[in-house]
Design a protein around this motif. Structure first.
Motif, short mmCIF file in Angstrom:
data_model
loop_
_atom_site.label_atom_id
_atom_site.label_comp_id
_atom_site.label_asym_id
_atom_site.label_seq_id
_atom_site.Cartn_x
_atom_site.Cartn_y
_atom_site.Cartn_z
N ARG A 206 -29.12 46.54 -41.67
CA ARG A 206 -28.46 45.25 -41.72
C ARG A 206 -28.46 44.53 -40.39
NH1 ARG A 206 -22.76 45.19 -44.71
NH2 ARG A 206 -23.03 47.38 -45.21
N ASP B 150 -17.67 52.90 -45.72
CA ASP B 150 -17.73 51.44 -45.72
C ASP B 150 -19.06 50.94 -46.26
OD1 ASP B 150 -15.22 51.23 -44.74
OD2 ASP B 150 -15.79 50.67 -42.69
N GLU B 151 -20.12 51.59 -45.80
CA GLU B 151 -21.46 51.18 -46.23
C GLU B 151 -21.62 51.38 -47.74
OE1 GLU B 151 -23.52 49.93 -44.00
OE2 GLU B 151 -25.61 50.32 -44.56
N ASP B 154 -19.73 48.70 -49.56
CA ASP B 154 -20.41 47.41 -49.58
C ASP B 154 -21.46 47.37 -50.69
OD1 ASP B 154 -18.89 46.58 -47.50
OD2 ASP B 154 -20.44 46.79 -45.96
N ALA B 157 -19.89 47.22 -54.20
CA ALA B 157 -19.31 45.92 -54.56
C ALA B 157 -20.14 45.20 -55.63
CB ALA B 157 -19.20 45.05 -53.31
N HIS B 183 -25.28 52.91 -52.96
CA HIS B 183 -23.88 53.26 -53.19
C HIS B 183 -23.76 54.75 -53.53
CE1 HIS B 183 -21.20 53.19 -57.05
NE2 HIS B 183 -20.60 53.89 -56.15
N SER B 226 -21.95 39.76 -51.94
CA SER B 226 -22.51 39.83 -50.59
C SER B 226 -23.25 41.13 -50.32
CB SER B 226 -21.41 39.66 -49.53
OG SER B 226 -20.70 38.49 -49.77
N VAL B 227 -23.98 41.63 -51.29
CA VAL B 227 -24.80 42.83 -51.06
C VAL B 227 -25.96 42.43 -50.16
CG1 VAL B 227 -26.31 44.54 -52.15
CG2 VAL B 227 -24.15 43.90 -53.24
#
Lengths: 245, 252
Positions: A206, B150-151, B154, B157, B183, B226-227
Motif C-alpha cells: 500500500r 489491522d491489515e 481492512d 471490510a 483477509h 476503501s479496499v
C-alpha cells in the motif's frame, strides 16, 4: 477443506498450462516480458548515447556488437520471442476483457483511470510500427540504401560507418518527426507499464504503490529525453556536421 | 429538489432494455438516492406505470445489496454505497443517468437489478476457512499482531457489492477476490489453506467470465469499503507462488 484441482493428484490438467492461461498467469507473462523489454530499452539507450563521444566510439561499439556473431543472433531471436510473447498474451487478455465487459455505460466516466492506462494497446501498436520502421531504417537499411555502402577506417580495419548513417538519417526532418512520435508513444506506454508490472508481479504494498507510479513515469520520461536527444542534436544543433557523406 | 432521471428499463434478462426519462419532483435534499427512487416509484405506481426495480436491503451501507451506476460511477458520487448517497450531493435540476452494474458476469435480471451470484460461487471456491466447529475459542488464545490484524480487517471490510467489477473497464473482479484472499490469508486460521484458496478462487473468477486486471485502479476509486488495490498485487504474488508449488509437484 478447500478442494482445488491440485496437481499432486496427478490427474488434472497440466499445471504449467493451467498457470499460463489463467488470468494472473497471462498478466504475469506480459509483465515479465515487459520488464525484459524495459531492460533492453535501457541498454539500447546507453549504447546509442556513445554517439555523443564521437564517431570512433560509436563505430567501435557497433562493430563490437556485430563481432558477437552467433551471440548477437541469439539476442535478436530472444528479443523477438519476448516481443511476440508480450503481444500475444496482451491480445489474449484484451479479447477476454472485451468479452467480460461488452456493454459500456451510456454515461461513461473514466473514474480516475489515467490516459496512459487507457491507451496501452494503441500506444503499444504504434510503438510496434515504429520499431519495424526503425529496424528497416538502421538495421536492414532499406529506407535509404546509401547507408549500406558507408564504410570507414577504425584501428586499421574497414568497418560500417554507423556514425555517418545516424547523422545522415537524422538530418531528415520527417524521419526525426517519426522518431519523436514513436518515442513519445513509447513513453506513454511505459508511463503506465513500468509501475504496472510491479503491481502484476506482486512486488508492491500500500505504501509503495504511489511511489512506483511516480518513479515509473519519471523513468519513462528520462528514457524519452535520452533517446530524443540524439535526433534533436543532429537536426537542430549540428551534431556530427561534416561527417555525413 | 427536482431532477431529470434517465433510468435503464429492461423487462427481463433477455430483453434489450433502454434508457427512459422520468421526472423526480419534490425530493427532500436529505433523501438518500434510494429514497428518491422510492418517491419516484410511488408516483409511477399512481400513474399505473411499472415501478423501477432496484436492489436494496439494509440501507445503512453495510450489506452490499444496493448497486446502481449513477452517471457512469458505480454507487455514484463520493465514497460509500448507493444508499449512503444523499440528494444534496446533486444540484437542483440535474439530469441523472442511472444504469445497472455492468459486467458480463453480472447479468441484468430486470431494470437495475443484476445477478451477482458469480461472487457467491467465487466464495464457495475458497473464500472460507476449514475450522472445526464447536464452542468459540478463548479470545487471544492465538496471538495476532496489531499490524496484521489491522491489515486483515481492512481487507475484511469488503462487503462484496460488486462495484469494483462494475467500475472496471475490463469487468474484472480482482479487487473483490484479492480482499477475500488477503483477509483470510493474513490470519493464522486461514493460512494453512492459502495456496488452495488463491488457486481455487482465481480459477473460479476466470470461469465466471470476469476480465483481467489492467491496473486501471477504477475499482479502488469506487470501493465503498476503501479496499486498496495493493491487495491485488498481494494476490498476484500468492497466486504465482501457489502455481509454482503446484508446477513442481509440491502439496498446495
Amino acid at each position: 477443506m478447500i478442494t482445488s484441482p491440485s496437481s499432486s493428484a496427478r490427474s488434472g490438467p497440466n499445471p504449467i498450462l493451467l498457470w499460463m492461461f489463467s488470468s494472473i498467469g497471462k498478466k504475469t507473462i506480459v509483465a515479465a516480458t515487459g520488464i525484459l523489454l524495459v531492460f533492453f530499452v535501457f541498454g539500447h539507450l546507453l549504447g546509442n548515447l556513445t554517439v555523443f563521444l564521437g564517431p570512433d566510439v560509436l563505430n567501435a561499439y557497433a562493430q563490437k556488437l556485430h563481432d558477437l556473431g552467433p551471440a548477437l543472433w541469439a539476442i535478436r531471436v530472444g528479443l523477438l520471442g519476448i516481443l511476440v510473447g508480450h503481444i500475444y498474451f496482451t491480445m489474449l487478455l484484451w479479447k477476454e476483457n472485451q468479452r467480460a465487459n461488452p456493454k459500456k455505460y451510456i454515461a461513461a466516466d473514466p473514474i480516475k483511470t489515467t490516459v496512459f492506462s487507457r491507451t496501452m494497446r494503441l500506444s503499444g501498436l504504434v510503438v510496434l510500427a515504429f520499431v519495424i520502421f526503425h529496424l528497416a531504417h538502421f538495421t536492414v537499411r532499406v529506407v535509404d540504401p546509401s547507408y549500406l555502402v558507408m564504410r570507414t577506417q577504425l584501428n586499421g580495419h574497414e568497418v560500417h560507418n554507423v556514425y555517418a548513417m545516424v547523422v545522415k538519417g537524422f538530418s531528415n526532418a520527417p524521419v526525426v518527426a517519426i522518431y519523436v512520435i514513436g518515442l513519445f508513444l513509447l513513453t506513454f506506454h511505459l508511463s503506465h507499464g513500468i509501475s504496472s508490472l510491479f503491481q502484476t508481479l506482486g512486488i508492491t504494498n500500500r505504501r509503495i504503490r504511489s511511489n512506483y507510479e511516480l518513479a515509473g513515469r519519471a523513468i519513462a520520461w528520462l528514457l524519452f529525453l535520452g533517446y530524443v536527444s540524439i535526433p534533436i542534436s543532429v537536426l537542430f544543433f549540428g551534431l556530427g556536421k561534416g561527417f555525413a557523406q | 429538489m427536482k431532477f431529470h432521471l434517465k433510468v435503464w428499463r429492461q423487462k427481463d434478462a433477455n430483453a434489450p432494455g433502454t434508457l427512459e426519462n422520468y421526472e423526480a419532483d419534490n425530493i427532500p435534499a436529505d433523501a438518500s438516492f434510494l429514497e428518491m427512487l422510492d418517491i419516484v416509484n410511488a408516483g409511477l405506481t399512481g400513474k399505473n406505470i411499472e415501478p423501477i426495480q432496484f436492489d436494496s436491503d439494509c440501507r445503512e451501507g453495510i450489506c452490499g445489496s444496493c448497486s446502481l451506476t449513477i452517471n457512469g460511477v458505480p454507487h455514484g458520487p463520493g465514497r460509500g454505497t448507493t444508499c449512503q448517497v444523499y440528494m444534496r450531493k446533486f444540484k437542483d435540476g440535474d439530469t441523472i443517468t442511472i444504469e445497472p452494474f455492468r459486467a458480463e458476469a453480472f447479468p441484468v435480471q430486470r431494470d437495475l437489478v443484476v445477478n451477482r451470484s458469480a461472487f457467491d460461487r467465487v466464495i464457495q471456491a475458497g473464500g472460507y476457512i476449514s475450522e472445526r466447529c464447536g464452542s468459540a475459542p478463548d479470545a487471544n488464545s492465538v496471538p495476532i499482531s496489531k499490524v496484521i490484524a489491522d491489515e486483515a480487517m481492512d481487507a475484511a471490510a469488503c462487503i462484496g457489492c460488486g462495484a469494483c467489477a462494475a467500475a472496471c473497464p475490463n469487468g474484472s473482479a480482482m479487487l473483490f477476490v484479492s480482499a477475500k484472499v488477503t483477509h483470510l490469508g493474513l490470519l493464522p486460521q486461514g493460512k494453512p489453506e492459502n495456496g488452495r484458496r488463491v488457486l481455487g478462487m482465481v480459477r473460479q473468477m476466470d470461469e465466471e467470465g470476469f476480465g483481467n486486471c489492467s491496473n486501471y485502479y477504477a475499482c479502488e476509486a469506487v470501493c465503498p469499503a476503501s479496499v486498496p488495490a495493493a491487495f491485488i498485487g498481494r494476490m498476484n504474488r500468492e497466486f504465482t507462488a501457489a502455481s509454482v508449488k503446484e508446477i513442481v509437484g509440491m502439496n498446495v
